[in-house]
Design a protein around this motif. Structure first.
Motif, PDB file in Angstrom:
ATOM      1  N   ALA A 105      -7.401   4.543  -8.765  1.00  0.00           N
ATOM      2  CA  ALA A 105      -7.692   3.160  -9.147  1.00  0.00           C
ATOM      3  C   ALA A 105      -6.754   2.189  -8.432  1.00  0.00           C
ATOM      4  CB  ALA A 105      -7.569   3.000 -10.660  1.00  0.00           C
ATOM      5  N   SER A 106      -5.489   2.549  -8.324  1.00  0.00           N
ATOM      6  CA  SER A 106      -4.517   1.687  -7.647  1.00  0.00           C
ATOM      7  C   SER A 106      -4.831   1.553  -6.162  1.00  0.00           C
ATOM      8  CB  SER A 106      -3.104   2.249  -7.816  1.00  0.00           C
ATOM      9  OG  SER A 106      -2.738   2.246  -9.168  1.00  0.00           O
ATOM     10  N   VAL A 107      -5.165   2.648  -5.532  1.00  0.00           N
ATOM     11  CA  VAL A 107      -5.497   2.621  -4.103  1.00  0.00           C
ATOM     12  C   VAL A 107      -6.773   1.817  -3.869  1.00  0.00           C
ATOM     13  CG1 VAL A 107      -6.218   4.044  -2.138  1.00  0.00           C
ATOM     14  CG2 VAL A 107      -4.257   4.735  -3.526  1.00  0.00           C
ATOM     15  N   THR A 108      -7.757   1.992  -4.726  1.00  0.00           N
ATOM     16  CA  THR A 108      -9.014   1.251  -4.598  1.00  0.00           C
ATOM     17  C   THR A 108      -8.765  -0.251  -4.666  1.00  0.00           C
ATOM     18  OG1 THR A 108     -10.297   3.076  -5.510  1.00  0.00           O
ATOM     19  CG2 THR A 108     -11.292   0.890  -5.640  1.00  0.00           C
ATOM     20  N   LEU A 109      -7.954  -0.690  -5.615  1.00  0.00           N
ATOM     21  CA  LEU A 109      -7.639  -2.116  -5.736  1.00  0.00           C
ATOM     22  C   LEU A 109      -6.866  -2.628  -4.522  1.00  0.00           C
ATOM     23  CD1 LEU A 109      -6.662  -2.416  -9.507  1.00  0.00           C
ATOM     24  CD2 LEU A 109      -8.675  -3.367  -8.372  1.00  0.00           C
ATOM     25  N   ALA A 110      -5.936  -1.833  -4.038  1.00  0.00           N
ATOM     26  CA  ALA A 110      -5.144  -2.249  -2.868  1.00  0.00           C
ATOM     27  C   ALA A 110      -6.021  -2.361  -1.624  1.00  0.00           C
ATOM     28  CB  ALA A 110      -4.000  -1.261  -2.632  1.00  0.00           C
ATOM     29  N   LEU A 111      -6.937  -1.438  -1.448  1.00  0.00           N
ATOM     30  CA  LEU A 111      -7.835  -1.488  -0.294  1.00  0.00           C
ATOM     31  C   LEU A 111      -8.770  -2.688  -0.372  1.00  0.00           C
ATOM     32  CD1 LEU A 111      -8.741   2.297   0.112  1.00  0.00           C
ATOM     33  CD2 LEU A 111      -7.218   0.924   1.546  1.00  0.00           C
ATOM     34  N   LYS A 112      -9.253  -2.976  -1.565  1.00  0.00           N
ATOM     35  CA  LYS A 112     -10.129  -4.134  -1.761  1.00  0.00           C
ATOM     36  C   LYS A 112      -9.386  -5.424  -1.409  1.00  0.00           C
ATOM     37  CE  LYS A 112     -13.075  -6.086  -5.358  1.00  0.00           C
ATOM     38  NZ  LYS A 112     -13.510  -5.920  -6.753  1.00  0.00           N
ATOM     39  N   ALA A 113      -8.150  -5.537  -1.855  1.00  0.00           N
ATOM     40  CA  ALA A 113      -7.342  -6.721  -1.559  1.00  0.00           C
ATOM     41  C   ALA A 113      -7.071  -6.843  -0.064  1.00  0.00           C
ATOM     42  CB  ALA A 113      -6.031  -6.673  -2.340  1.00  0.00           C
ATOM     43  N   GLN A 123     -10.175  -8.090   1.690  1.00  0.00           N
ATOM     44  CA  GLN A 123     -10.311  -9.518   1.434  1.00  0.00           C
ATOM     45  C   GLN A 123      -9.391 -10.314   2.355  1.00  0.00           C
ATOM     46  OE1 GLN A 123      -9.201 -10.717  -2.535  1.00  0.00           O
ATOM     47  NE2 GLN A 123     -10.048 -12.759  -2.290  1.00  0.00           N
ATOM     48  N   ARG A 124      -8.155  -9.883   2.462  1.00  0.00           N
ATOM     49  CA  ARG A 124      -7.184 -10.566   3.308  1.00  0.00           C
ATOM     50  C   ARG A 124      -7.641 -10.586   4.762  1.00  0.00           C
ATOM     51  NH1 ARG A 124      -2.343  -9.716   6.100  1.00  0.00           N
ATOM     52  NH2 ARG A 124      -2.445  -7.471   5.947  1.00  0.00           N
ATOM     53  N   ILE A 125      -8.173  -9.475   5.229  1.00  0.00           N
ATOM     54  CA  ILE A 125      -8.654  -9.391   6.622  1.00  0.00           C
ATOM     55  C   ILE A 125      -9.824 -10.342   6.836  1.00  0.00           C
ATOM     56  CG2 ILE A 125      -9.843  -7.865   8.265  1.00  0.00           C
ATOM     57  CD1 ILE A 125      -8.050  -5.576   7.057  1.00  0.00           C
ATOM     58  N   ALA A 126     -10.780 -10.345   5.912  1.00  0.00           N
ATOM     59  CA  ALA A 126     -11.935 -11.226   6.049  1.00  0.00           C
ATOM     60  C   ALA A 126     -11.500 -12.692   6.079  1.00  0.00           C
ATOM     61  CB  ALA A 126     -12.926 -10.985   4.913  1.00  0.00           C
ATOM     62  N   LEU A 127     -10.556 -13.052   5.226  1.00  0.00           N
ATOM     63  CA  LEU A 127     -10.072 -14.426   5.201  1.00  0.00           C
ATOM     64  C   LEU A 127      -9.316 -14.783   6.483  1.00  0.00           C
ATOM     65  CD1 LEU A 127      -8.933 -14.653   1.479  1.00  0.00           C
ATOM     66  CD2 LEU A 127     -10.888 -15.815   2.544  1.00  0.00           C
ATOM     67  N   GLU A 128      -8.544 -13.865   7.012  1.00  0.00           N
ATOM     68  CA  GLU A 128      -7.837 -14.105   8.277  1.00  0.00           C
ATOM     69  C   GLU A 128      -8.827 -14.345   9.413  1.00  0.00           C
ATOM     70  OE1 GLU A 128      -4.883 -11.195   9.376  1.00  0.00           O
ATOM     71  OE2 GLU A 128      -4.065 -11.164   7.346  1.00  0.00           O
ATOM     72  N   LEU A 129      -9.869 -13.536   9.458  1.00  0.00           N
ATOM     73  CA  LEU A 129     -10.875 -13.710  10.500  1.00  0.00           C
ATOM     74  C   LEU A 129     -11.581 -15.057  10.356  1.00  0.00           C
ATOM     75  CD1 LEU A 129     -12.325 -10.090  10.533  1.00  0.00           C
ATOM     76  CD2 LEU A 129     -11.008 -11.180  12.369  1.00  0.00           C
ATOM     77  N   ARG A 130     -11.834 -15.467   9.129  1.00  0.00           N
ATOM     78  CA  ARG A 130     -12.472 -16.760   8.891  1.00  0.00           C
ATOM     79  C   ARG A 130     -11.551 -17.896   9.336  1.00  0.00           C
ATOM     80  NH1 ARG A 130     -17.561 -18.826   8.476  1.00  0.00           N
ATOM     81  NH2 ARG A 130     -17.512 -20.604   7.104  1.00  0.00           N
ATOM     82  N   GLU A 131     -10.258 -17.760   9.038  1.00  0.00           N
ATOM     83  CA  GLU A 131      -9.283 -18.766   9.463  1.00  0.00           C
ATOM     84  C   GLU A 131      -9.194 -18.871  10.980  1.00  0.00           C
ATOM     85  OE1 GLU A 131      -5.606 -17.756   7.561  1.00  0.00           O
ATOM     86  OE2 GLU A 131      -6.358 -18.269   5.562  1.00  0.00           O
ATOM     87  N   MET A 152       0.833  -1.187   0.000  1.00  0.00           N
ATOM     88  CA  MET A 152       0.000   0.000   0.000  1.00  0.00           C
ATOM     89  C   MET A 152       0.876   1.249   0.000  1.00  0.00           C
ATOM     90  SD  MET A 152      -2.940   1.299  -0.006  1.00  0.00           S
ATOM     91  CE  MET A 152      -4.362   1.812   0.837  1.00  0.00           C
ATOM     92  N   ARG A 153       1.909   1.220   0.795  1.00  0.00           N
ATOM     93  CA  ARG A 153       2.794   2.392   0.853  1.00  0.00           C
ATOM     94  C   ARG A 153       3.450   2.658  -0.493  1.00  0.00           C
ATOM     95  NH1 ARG A 153       3.447   3.418   6.489  1.00  0.00           N
ATOM     96  NH2 ARG A 153       2.903   1.562   7.631  1.00  0.00           N
ATOM     97  N   ASP A 154       3.698   1.582  -1.251  1.00  0.00           N
ATOM     98  CA  ASP A 154       4.294   1.751  -2.578  1.00  0.00           C
ATOM     99  C   ASP A 154       3.427   2.623  -3.471  1.00  0.00           C
ATOM    100  OD1 ASP A 154       6.350   0.112  -1.778  1.00  0.00           O
ATOM    101  OD2 ASP A 154       5.582  -1.660  -2.794  1.00  0.00           O
ATOM    102  N   LEU A 155       2.120   2.503  -3.309  1.00  0.00           N
ATOM    103  CA  LEU A 155       1.211   3.308  -4.123  1.00  0.00           C
ATOM    104  C   LEU A 155       1.377   4.791  -3.844  1.00  0.00           C
ATOM    105  CD1 LEU A 155      -2.036   1.207  -3.730  1.00  0.00           C
ATOM    106  CD2 LEU A 155      -0.588   1.360  -5.751  1.00  0.00           C
ATOM    107  N   LEU A 156       1.637   5.112  -2.592  1.00  0.00           N
ATOM    108  CA  LEU A 156       1.761   6.511  -2.210  1.00  0.00           C
ATOM    109  C   LEU A 156       3.137   7.077  -2.533  1.00  0.00           C
ATOM    110  CD1 LEU A 156      -0.148   6.363   1.174  1.00  0.00           C
ATOM    111  CD2 LEU A 156      -1.017   6.985  -1.075  1.00  0.00           C
ATOM    112  N   GLU A 157       4.064   6.212  -2.869  1.00  0.00           N
ATOM    113  CA  GLU A 157       5.404   6.674  -3.217  1.00  0.00           C
ATOM    114  C   GLU A 157       5.710   6.459  -4.691  1.00  0.00           C
ATOM    115  OE1 GLU A 157       7.762   4.364  -0.568  1.00  0.00           O
ATOM    116  OE2 GLU A 157       7.038   5.406   1.202  1.00  0.00           O
ATOM    117  N   GLY A 158       4.741   5.950  -5.438  1.00  0.00           N
ATOM    118  CA  GLY A 158       4.971   5.532  -6.806  1.00  0.00           C
ATOM    119  C   GLY A 158       4.896   6.641  -7.828  1.00  0.00           C
ATOM    120  N   ASP A 159       4.951   6.204  -9.070  1.00  0.00           N
ATOM    121  CA  ASP A 159       4.988   7.092 -10.222  1.00  0.00           C
ATOM    122  C   ASP A 159       3.743   7.967 -10.320  1.00  0.00           C
ATOM    123  OD1 ASP A 159       6.169   7.997 -12.730  1.00  0.00           O
ATOM    124  OD2 ASP A 159       4.528   6.885 -13.683  1.00  0.00           O
TER     125      ASP A 159
END
Length: 77
Positions: free
Chosen positions: A31-39, A42-50, A1-8
């Motif tokens: 668009a990049s931030v939106t995709l990163a937040l969505k991912a 998803q990761r958080i929801a899956l961790e909670l399920r696990e 996520m931080r890469d998006l804020l430091e990127g091109d």
């Protein structure tokens, strides 16, 4: 996520003199931030399920969404 804020896209946003170029750079960054937040959601929801939580519990933890929405989030929807 931080890469998006430091990127091109952010660099172009900061340095472009042309408002149209800044607008395009802003769209790319958004668009990049939106995709990163969505991912990340998803990761958080899956961790909670696990951890053994039900979709209903996960929905409550994710801000009061329905169990169905929590499951959708876990699928990247």
């Amino acid at each position: 996520m931080r890469d998006l804020l430091e990127g091109d896209a952010l660099h172009r946003l900061d340095t472009a003199n042309d408002p149209v170029e800044r607008y395009k750079a802003l769209g790319t960054l958004e668009a990049s931030v939106t995709l990163a937040l969505k991912a990340e959601r998803q990761r958080i929801a899956l961790e909670l399920r696990e951890q053994g939580k039900t979709w209903r519990e996960i929905g409550r933890l994710l801000g009061g969404v329905t169990a169905q929405r929590a499951e959708q989030i876990s699928k990247g929807m």
